[in-house]
Design an enzyme around this catalytic site. Sequence first.
Site, short mmCIF file in Angstrom:
data_model
loop_
_atom_site.label_atom_id
_atom_site.label_comp_id
_atom_site.label_asym_id
_atom_site.label_seq_id
_atom_site.Cartn_x
_atom_site.Cartn_y
_atom_site.Cartn_z
N HIS A 130 1.11 -1.09 -0.15
CA HIS A 130 -0.02 -0.18 -0.05
C HIS A 130 0.97 1.27 0.00
CE1 HIS A 130 -2.75 2.97 1.72
NE2 HIS A 130 -3.90 1.87 1.41
N ASP A 207 3.08 -4.39 7.93
CA ASP A 207 2.00 -3.87 7.84
C ASP A 207 0.81 -4.66 7.99
OD1 ASP A 207 -0.44 -2.64 7.03
OD2 ASP A 207 0.51 -1.77 5.28
N GLN A 210 -4.27 -5.48 6.91
CA GLN A 210 -5.22 -6.50 6.23
C GLN A 210 -5.23 -7.84 7.02
OE1 GLN A 210 -7.70 -5.66 4.33
NE2 GLN A 210 -7.13 -3.57 3.58
N LYS A 233 -10.71 -0.65 10.18
CA LYS A 233 -10.84 -1.86 9.17
C LYS A 233 -11.24 -2.84 10.09
CE LYS A 233 -7.23 -0.54 5.94
NZ LYS A 233 -7.93 0.11 4.59
N CYS A 373 -4.64 2.43 -3.54
CA CYS A 373 -3.52 2.96 -2.93
C CYS A 373 -2.10 1.92 -3.14
CB CYS A 373 -3.54 3.18 -1.55
SG CYS A 373 -4.91 4.57 -1.49
#
Length: 417
Positions: A130, A207, A210, A233, A373
């Site tokens: 991202h 990261d 997700q 999220k 993104c």
Amino acid sequence: MTSTLAFDVEAVRKDFPVLAREVHGKPLVYLDNASSSHKPRQVLEAEREFVEQHYSNVHRGVHTLSQEATDAYEAARSTVARFIGAQHDDVVFTKNVTEAINLVAYALGNPGSPVPLGPGDEIAITEMEHHSNLVPWQMLAERTGATLRWLGLTGEGRLDLTNLDQIVNERTKLLAFTQVSNILGTENDVPALVARAKQVGALTLVDGAQSVPHQPVDVAALGVDLFAFTGHKMLAPSGVGVLWGRGELLNALPPFMGGGSMIEVVQMTGSTYAKAPERFEAGTPVISQAVALAAACDYLSAVGLDAIKAHEVALTARLLDGIRELPGVSVLGPDSTEARGSAVSFVVDGVHPHDVGQSLDDLGIAVRVGHHCAAPVCRRYGVPATARASSYLYNTETDIDGLLDGIVQVQRFWGAA
Ligand SMILES: Cc1ncc(COP(=O)(O)O)c(C=O)c1O
């Protein structure tokens, strides 16, 4: 609920007021969860109760409300820490995952960095990041003269690890990568990447934007140095994210921002800094949002992250199987549920993704369109954009079937069938 699903989805759905509404006269089918999820009543009520009954600034007062607010804020930190297998003091609240990653990139480039960077040093990332886990490293490279390198992608949308040892080498100071891609759905092999980084003495930053909402994550077990994710999220409000780091590393990092609450002693000639987490929480922090994030962690834990993952795997399999049957529709990213999250990017031949998204919206179906993104990923696969459907704990097989029918209607409408 069908027997293949691991929890009572209909009961979960009742907790989300928005799922009862209609869009363009059709029941809402919300499949834009990789972008942002909806919030259950329990989270909304936790935040409201805190603001109505206990709100005040934290860490600053002796009065009752300030103490109650401080207790709630720090209890929220403990809950979030437990949720990811971490210690209380190693959890820093930020605005979002983007700020968490920028915090690290900024601090690493500041004077006193435990990992000074300069010409000849390298930062490694991947081509599936991202922009939040790409641009901050470009900026750090620019500031310090270090070189940015990246692992490429295979045709199937996996990381190409054939040159891992060249990309992550003795000059690499940091390897930053996503656990699960927001555009391809790919789940990366964290242990393999961490093992290579450790061999060359590089720090790792993952990261988890997700992954944390969708599957059990234990940062200690992953063996990473730094880990970041974002509340909106995972059923929490926007405006709160988390940076987790190994305690000794966090305390060795210079601050990101200066101001109130992050100091030890302040004189006109200079200041000393508090230990983590306050060291990185300059100014009034995200108080009620952190309380709501803790409520979201509790909600997800009560349903069960394993069950949520199993549910999403079943829905993703149904979607991938369904798309495979549709001529002129292709998936960008892994075509099986093996090592994969629930974000499914697809392209409809002859119809621009924005038209796909608009036409699906007419049917009440919310998907994301664009480059998500992750513009280099689109460039890598030669598409301007994709449509992306991403399911979560409250989605159903009916939602997936509705989307598949919707894609067929889109093809007919645009003369692409
Ligand atoms: C993998 C990944 N990283 C980072 C981000 C940025 O999240 P935020 O906007 O909450 O900082 C996203 C959001 O789409 C994401 O999917």
